[in-house]
Design a protein around this motif. Structure first.
Motif, mmCIF file in Angstrom:
data_model
loop_
_atom_site.group_PDB
_atom_site.id
_atom_site.type_symbol
_atom_site.label_atom_id
_atom_site.label_comp_id
_atom_site.label_asym_id
_atom_site.label_seq_id
_atom_site.Cartn_x
_atom_site.Cartn_y
_atom_site.Cartn_z
ATOM 1 N N LYS A 161 1.021 -0.824 -0.213
ATOM 2 C CA LYS A 161 -0.061 0.155 -0.286
ATOM 3 C C LYS A 161 0.955 1.227 0.149
ATOM 4 O O LYS A 161 0.676 2.036 -0.409
ATOM 5 N N LEU A 162 2.525 1.567 0.761
ATOM 6 C CA LEU A 162 2.906 2.805 0.865
ATOM 7 C C LEU A 162 3.305 2.696 -0.570
ATOM 8 O O LEU A 162 3.969 3.693 -0.949
ATOM 9 N N LEU A 163 3.908 1.229 -1.169
ATOM 10 C CA LEU A 163 4.791 0.906 -2.460
ATOM 11 C C LEU A 163 4.414 2.398 -3.317
ATOM 12 O O LEU A 163 3.807 3.048 -4.126
ATOM 13 N N ILE A 164 2.305 1.794 -3.659
ATOM 14 C CA ILE A 164 1.964 2.821 -4.356
ATOM 15 C C ILE A 164 0.941 3.620 -4.196
ATOM 16 O O ILE A 164 1.662 4.635 -5.197
ATOM 17 N N VAL A 165 0.914 4.255 -3.148
ATOM 18 C CA VAL A 165 0.879 5.565 -2.646
ATOM 19 C C VAL A 165 2.146 6.503 -2.663
ATOM 20 O O VAL A 165 1.890 7.882 -3.350
ATOM 21 N N MET A 166 2.789 5.525 -3.123
ATOM 22 C CA MET A 166 3.864 6.894 -3.165
ATOM 23 C C MET A 166 4.513 7.242 -5.003
ATOM 24 O O MET A 166 4.888 7.890 -4.938
ATOM 25 N N ALA A 167 4.268 5.330 -5.155
ATOM 26 C CA ALA A 167 4.783 5.863 -7.017
ATOM 27 C C ALA A 167 3.728 6.308 -7.669
ATOM 28 O O ALA A 167 4.599 7.038 -8.909
ATOM 29 N N SER B 96 -2.052 5.841 8.504
ATOM 30 C CA SER B 96 -3.186 6.933 7.299
ATOM 31 C C SER B 96 -2.413 7.984 7.830
ATOM 32 O O SER B 96 -1.925 8.233 6.342
ATOM 33 N N LYS B 97 -1.707 8.491 8.438
ATOM 34 C CA LYS B 97 -0.685 9.916 8.181
ATOM 35 C C LYS B 97 0.543 9.717 7.421
ATOM 36 O O LYS B 97 0.957 9.825 6.871
#
Length: 261
Positions: free
Chosen positions: A78-84, A138-139
């Motif tokens: 999820k973090l990877l997608i949110v950043m990419a 979430s933050k």
């Protein structure tokens, strides 16, 4: 496109691409080696075309590094997608403006930011040695998305120090260890390179034969670099990170000084 290149020049560019892939896989900063070498080797080529061509070996190298890291280090998809995704969009925006905004006026700010990154890391020897997550999930995702958009834009329009800014964000703000941060940064770098390639490619500003040839050397260097990083752990990544950041400061400062003369 090889007609204008001697075997010596091609070998020089390939060696630079290999070293860039190796260094970039450990702690970022491969552009410090590869881009200047391409500007020298392709001196008769327009600068914007060299910038576009440079992204081709970079995306292949970072992709292979990212995949190798993913097999050994588990991080949130999820973090990877949110950043990419924001990084990809930001890089497209930056690349679109690369020929319109005089980047020389921004370089003094880049030097100041990189100096702050180096001092911050040097004064905190325990920073990034172990993983100690901060903020709620979430933050973290919100901060990561906004930061990735900004850093992606920066990578598209200027470039030097992108890996340093990504790693510091993940280590100092999020609480990741240096090794995990480097693994995440590689995925984000794939996105920033991809966004820039899309824009440069549409504008016909990429020498594909040269770019793909150098990609082979960059990938080979990247594979070795990841294995060195995995064996050396966060301690090694931190040392290389500081060394690359210091070199980036000198390089960007020199470029800024010569441009003002």
């Amino acid at each position: 496109m090889f007609a204008d290149l001697t075997l010596y020049t091609l070998a020089f560019l390939a060696a630079a691409a290999f070293c860039a892939g190796l260094i970039d896989a450990i702690a970022g900063g491969g552009g410090l080696i590869q881009l200047p070498a391409m500007l020298i080797g392709l001196a008769k080529t327009e600068t914007v075309v060299v910038l576009g061509t440079n992204k081709v070996p970079s995306i292949f190298g970072t992709t292979v590094s990212a995949l190798t890291y993913r097999r050994n280090i588990k991080v949130s998809s999820k973090l990877l997608i949110v950043m990419a995704i924001p990084a990809f969009i930001g890089s497209m925006g930056g690349a679109s403006l690369a020929s319109l905004i005089p980047t020389e006026v921004l370089k003094p700010l880049v030097v100041a930011l990189l100096i702050a990154v180096l001092i911050y890391t040097w004064k905190r020897p325990q920073l990034g040695q172990i993983e100690s997550m901060r903020h709620s999930e979430s933050k973290r995702l919100k901060i990561s998305a906004v930061a990735a958009l900004v850093i992606g834009f920066y990578d598209g329009i200027i470039g030097p120090g992108t890996g340093s800014f990504l790693i510091l964000l993940l280590v100092a703000v999020m609480g990741f260890a240096f090794l995990s941060a480097s693994a995440i940064a590689k995925v984000v770098n794939v996105a920033t390179n991809g966004g820039a390639i899309l824009v440069f490619g549409v504008n016909g500003e990429i020498l594909w034969k040269i770019g793909l040839t150098l990609a082979i050397a960059n990938v080979c260097g990247g594979l070795i670099g990841v294995r060195i990083a995995l064996r050396g752990g966060s301690g090694l990544v931190r040392k290389v990170f500081m060394g690359i950041t210091a070199a980036l400061i000198l390089k960007v400062a020199f470029d800024t000084f010569t441009a003002l003369r």
